[in-house]
Design an enzyme around this catalytic site. Structure first.
Site, mmCIF file in Angstrom:
data_model
loop_
_atom_site.group_PDB
_atom_site.id
_atom_site.type_symbol
_atom_site.label_atom_id
_atom_site.label_comp_id
_atom_site.label_asym_id
_atom_site.label_seq_id
_atom_site.Cartn_x
_atom_site.Cartn_y
_atom_site.Cartn_z
ATOM 1 N N ASP A 107 -11.349 -29.222 2.867
ATOM 2 C CA ASP A 107 -10.163 -29.800 3.400
ATOM 3 C C ASP A 107 -9.135 -29.707 2.613
ATOM 4 O OD1 ASP A 107 -11.901 -30.728 5.384
ATOM 5 O OD2 ASP A 107 -12.323 -32.505 4.202
HETATM 6 N N1 URA Z 1 -16.996 -32.007 3.500
HETATM 7 C C1 URA Z 1 -15.859 -32.869 3.757
HETATM 8 O O1 URA Z 1 -15.660 -33.704 4.353
HETATM 9 N N2 URA Z 1 -14.847 -32.102 3.212
HETATM 10 C C2 URA Z 1 -14.789 -30.652 2.910
HETATM 11 O O2 URA Z 1 -13.415 -30.094 2.561
HETATM 12 C C3 URA Z 1 -16.003 -30.042 2.460
HETATM 13 C C4 URA Z 1 -17.084 -30.939 2.966
#
Ligand code: URA
Length: 244
Positions: A107
């Site tokens: 993310d």
């Molecule tokens: N899980 C998440 O919620 N976000 C990420 O970036 C990676 C794994």
């Protein structure tokens, strides 16, 4: 014995531009193979055993590159975005010419280990749901993370879309108003770590990926910094077990 490849393909793998650029380079007499100037791009050579010189400089051949980056927050983990900065914007032209792409996504607000490569087969193997390659995350979570959460995660929790996660290993480092944890998951659903905590009524406020398979983030890399993987590290990437 390595297989032979066309000279123009080798040059383009090395990042010497488009087909047209490569053609021009070969025609100009700038390419030497084993001491002889070659002007025919279709010539097949073994790039690993031949001595290849470009404009008089010996060039070490490679088809694939593998980078590890410590991804900072605020950067998108895709190859292009019209609005935001991407991880590709952070790497130098020397590597950009290989057209690397990220192995999986993080993310925008997640930090940590990101692997970039142009090796599609390796990426496929690491991401294949069948392979269950483990991913280790460090997270800070609002609220008290409990032994009950640990048990629930080990059995699999139901996400907001009804999907039941595979068993995951939760380790509680500190359990307070803000809890600190490690979580190992074997799959990579969208926002998985955040959604797993939401399923037990808690919010992730900081997330960092620490490892993929046996490959750990090199903590000497500052945020936004990257380096090439060693040969041993490339192998570790596909190893499932994480030993902490
Ligand atoms: N899980 C998440 O919620 N976000 C990420 O970036 C990676 C794994």
């Amino acid at each position: 014995m390595q297989k032979k490849e066309r000279l123009d393909k080798i040059l383009s793998n090395l990042g010497y531009g488009s087909r047209k650029d490569v053609k021009g380079l070969v025609k100009s007499g700038s390419i030497e193979v084993d001491g002889k100037i070659v002007k025919d791009g279709s010539l097949k050579i073994d790039p690993y055993s031949s001595v290849l010189k470009i404009k008089g400089e010996v060039v070490e051949y490679r088809e694939f590159i593998y980078l590890m980056m410590n991804k900072p927050q605020g950067v998108i983990s895709s190859t292009d975005d019209f609005r935001d900065k991407t991880i590709i914007d952070l790497i130098s032209d020397q590597y950009k010419v290989f057209n690397p792409f990220p192995v999986g996504r993080l993310d925008k607000d997640t930090e940590g280990l990101m692997v970039l490569t142009n090796d599609g087969q390796l990426s496929h193997r690491v991401l294949s749901p069948k392979k269950h390659v483990e991913k280790l995350y460090y997270a800070e979570v609002e609220g008290v993370v409990t032994e009950e959460d640990k048990k629930l995660f080990s059995e699999g929790v139901i996400l907001d879309d009804g999907y039941k996660t595979l068993p995951a290993k939760l380790e509680i480092i500190a359990s307070d108003s803000i809890s600190k944890i490690y979580l190992t998951i074997k799959e990579g659903k969208f926002h998985q770590v955040k959604r797993m905590f939401l399923s037990v009524g808690k919010r992730v406020i900081y997330l960092k990926r620490m490892a993929i398979g046996g490959l750990r983030l090199d903590e000497s890399l500052g945020l936004g910094e990257y380096r090439e993987l060693t040969n041993e590290e490339i192998l570790l990437l596909e190893k499932k077990g994480l030993s902490k």
